[in-house]
Design a protein around this motif. Structure first.
Motif, mmCIF file in Angstrom:
data_model
loop_
_atom_site.group_PDB
_atom_site.id
_atom_site.type_symbol
_atom_site.label_atom_id
_atom_site.label_comp_id
_atom_site.label_asym_id
_atom_site.label_seq_id
_atom_site.Cartn_x
_atom_site.Cartn_y
_atom_site.Cartn_z
ATOM 1 N N GLU A 1 -46.054 -2.891 -8.605
ATOM 2 C CA GLU A 1 -47.224 -4.062 -9.035
ATOM 3 C C GLU A 1 -45.924 -4.273 -10.057
ATOM 4 O O GLU A 1 -46.431 -5.803 -10.205
ATOM 5 N N TRP B 1 -46.619 8.105 -21.244
ATOM 6 C CA TRP B 1 -47.375 7.302 -20.163
ATOM 7 C C TRP B 1 -47.605 8.688 -18.780
ATOM 8 O O TRP B 1 -48.629 9.307 -18.555
ATOM 9 N N TYR C 1 -51.976 3.575 -17.361
ATOM 10 C CA TYR C 1 -52.759 3.021 -16.259
ATOM 11 C C TYR C 1 -52.008 3.620 -14.946
ATOM 12 O O TYR C 1 -51.177 3.749 -15.766
ATOM 13 N N MET C 2 -52.951 3.992 -14.194
ATOM 14 C CA MET C 2 -52.312 4.332 -12.774
ATOM 15 C C MET C 2 -51.942 5.167 -13.228
ATOM 16 O O MET C 2 -51.464 6.342 -12.000
ATOM 17 N N HIS C 3 -52.398 6.426 -13.676
ATOM 18 C CA HIS C 3 -51.856 7.158 -14.324
ATOM 19 C C HIS C 3 -51.707 8.321 -12.663
ATOM 20 O O HIS C 3 -51.967 8.897 -12.149
ATOM 21 N N TYR D 1 -53.407 -2.613 -18.336
ATOM 22 C CA TYR D 1 -51.898 -2.829 -17.207
ATOM 23 C C TYR D 1 -50.839 -3.900 -18.223
ATOM 24 O O TYR D 1 -50.877 -4.504 -18.227
ATOM 25 N N TRP E 1 -53.193 7.735 -10.009
ATOM 26 C CA TRP E 1 -53.619 6.562 -8.467
ATOM 27 C C TRP E 1 -52.987 7.602 -6.765
ATOM 28 O O TRP E 1 -53.379 7.333 -6.574
ATOM 29 N N SER F 1 -47.746 8.034 -8.573
ATOM 30 C CA SER F 1 -47.970 6.835 -9.278
ATOM 31 C C SER F 1 -47.156 6.447 -10.496
ATOM 32 O O SER F 1 -47.525 4.791 -10.160
ATOM 33 N N TYR G 1 -46.560 2.299 -10.307
ATOM 34 C CA TYR G 1 -46.720 1.114 -11.109
ATOM 35 C C TYR G 1 -45.850 -0.544 -10.919
ATOM 36 O O TYR G 1 -45.781 -0.917 -11.414
#
Length: 515
Positions: free
Chosen positions: A332, A296, A303-305, A71, A307, A325, A329
């Motif tokens: 966040e 990404w 990360y969070m791909h 993250y 979600w 997603s 991200y």
């Protein structure tokens, strides 16, 4: 000046042979991005001895990352720049390679600042003075010798600023040529202006009843938008520079129309210059930012791909899953940045940055007293330190020059667009942080305003050049530069981890808050 700056930044760049301060995030992220395409998690400690991962990484064990994506709270461009240095200069086992990209960025920034100063003041000695001050400033040196992200923001926004100055010169030339042609119509309006400040209170001017040529679009301005997109793709604080620089550039265009002799310059600022400029600068900036996240989008385990697939009906539901997603991200990341208030011994209030009240200690170690300058005091405690502290005389003088420049501009007969140019960098790089006084922030963030602190000194120097005798001006500049240079020479060891006796280090702690 750039070669001189390069010597101060590249010599002993691999010292210390440790991951220092926030290099623990960016160097390891950059290495795993280079190896796998995305930043990966790392264990904090390894083995039965619970050896810290940073120690193992610095010793050459650079393969210990985990398979899970990390993250990260900053966009990827700055880390890709660090990764390029790792690729070109020997890989992750070489501290020189960790820091090569930031050192190169700091060196190129000196060259760019010389160009910007010359564009503003058209005086080569002042341009060289700007480069000299940038070369020897402690914040510029330490941030160039440490693998953090902020040096890249400074480089991108300074390059963008130079492009916008080039656009201004191009636009002014077009307006002047067009005015020569349009003035043959003889359709003028006599305008009388009244000025509150200055010696002359009333001025008569002929303004041509025309709007002049279309100057909103140029390759310079497009390049600036892309560079500001890269700055934002390094840290989100680059967005403030985009907003303020874009508005300033449009105001320059509009003022140039008025200065050349065209009427309705304010309307032109909105309709002729502002809206068309926004129509291509904003998309260029957004596309550049989104393109920086290509890794990404490409890697399904980022990360969070995924979600959106596991959170149906949540987030921005009208977006496709990948973008949903991506948006979550970013939400966040936004919450992290706006709520970060964890106490830190070197956190500093943004209001104090221009005065360098609370510098950041990047590195501190006690050493054997037979190395470096410690040989001069063999019985004293020997230390090596990296303190991210700007040259105090330079920064304090720059604060005085900002105030002085404001007074000069207010009481001048016609004002001075160059003072706005000197001020906008400070406004974009410093003022937005005042809305986050509760946040954990550090003085080294102020590297992004260093070029404009120096330009404030140059602005006052240019005024003195025109208002003092040649001999008095030269004496004033020489004394100032010698004093600042000697202070930098005095502080250089504690900016670059040169081993020194403890008492010598303590002699640099002029303020209690520097300890």
């Amino acid at each position: 000046m750039a070669l001189f700056a390069g010597l101060l930044r590249f010599v002993r760049l691999g010292t210390p042979h440790d991951i220092i301060f926030d290099e623990t995030y960016y160097v390891k992220d950059a290495w795993t991005m280079l190896m796998t395409g995305e930043a990966r998690n790392w264990p904090e400690k390894v083995g039965a001895a619970h050896t810290p991962i940073d120690q193992l990484f610095a010793s050459g064990q650079t393969h210990l990352w985990l398979s899970s994506a990390e993250y990260v709270v900053h966009p990827p461009i700055g880390k890709w720049c660090i990764a390029l240095g790792l690729r070109l200069f020997g890989g992750a086992s070489n501290p020189f390679a960790w820091r090569a990209a930031t050192a190169l960025a700091g060196t190129i920034a000196v060259l760019l600042l010389c160009r910007v100063a010359f564009q503003l003041f058209h005086n080569l000695p002042i341009a060289l003075m700007a480069g000299f001050l940038m070369s020897i400033d402690g914040l510029g040196i330490t941030m160039s010798r440490t693998s953090l992200l902020d040096n890249f923001i400074m480089l991108f926004v300074l390059a963008a600023f130079s492009c916008l100055l080039s656009h201004r010169d191009w636009a002014l030339h077009r307006l002047q040529e067009a005015y020569k042609h349009d003035s043959h119509t003889g359709n003028f309006t006599v305008v009388e202006t009244t000025r509150v400040f200055g010696g002359r209170r009333q001025q008569t001017k002929l303004l041509l009843n025309a709007r002049g040529p279309f100057i909103a679009c140029s390759w310079w301005r497009l390049a600036a938008a892309i560079l500001l997109g890269l700055a934002t793709a390094t840290k989100w604080s680059g967005a403030y520079f985009f907003a303020i620089f874009a508005v300033t550039s449009v105001l320059w265009d509009s003022y140039a129309r008025h200065q050349v002799g065209y009427r309705s310059w304010f309307t032109s600022a909105i309709l002729i210059d502002g809206l068309p400029a926004a129509a291509y600068m904003l998309p260029a900036w957004v596309i550049t930012y989104l393109a920086s996240w290509a890794g990404w989008f490409i890697h399904p385990d980022s990360y969070m791909h995924n979600w959106a697939a596991s959170h149906r009906g949540e987030g921005v539901t009208w977006l496709p899953d990948s973008l949903r997603s991506f948006a979550e991200y970013h939400k966040e990341m936004w919450l992290f940045h706006t709520t970060l208030d964890t106490p830190h011994p070197y956190m500093s209030n943004p209001l104090t940055w221009p005065l360098q009240i609370r510098p950041t200690s990047f590195y501190w170690e006690e050493l054997a007293n037979n190395t470096g300058l410690c040989k001069l005091a063999p019985h004293a405690t020997c230390v090596a330190a990296i303190t991210s502290l700007g040259n105090p005389i330079l920064w304090w003088l720059a604060c005085i020059c900002f105030i002085t420049g404001l007074v000069i501009c207010v009481f001048s007969q016609h004002g001075d667009w160059r003072f706005l140019a000197v001020t906008v960098g400070l406004l974009a790089g410093w003022l937005p942080w005042t809305q986050y006084l509760h946040r954990t922030t550090f003085t080294f963030y102020s590297i992004v305003i260093l070029p404009w602190m120096i330009l404030a000194i140059c602005y006052v120097a240019e005024w003195l050049r025109k208002n003092l005798t040649k001999s008095n001006y030269r004496i004033t500049c020489r004394i100032t530069l010698v004093v600042i240079g000697l202070v930098s020479a005095f502080f250089y060891p504690i900016w670059t981890a040169v081993p020194v006796p403890y008492d010598f280090w303590l002699a640099h702690m002029w303020l209690p808050s520097w300890l």
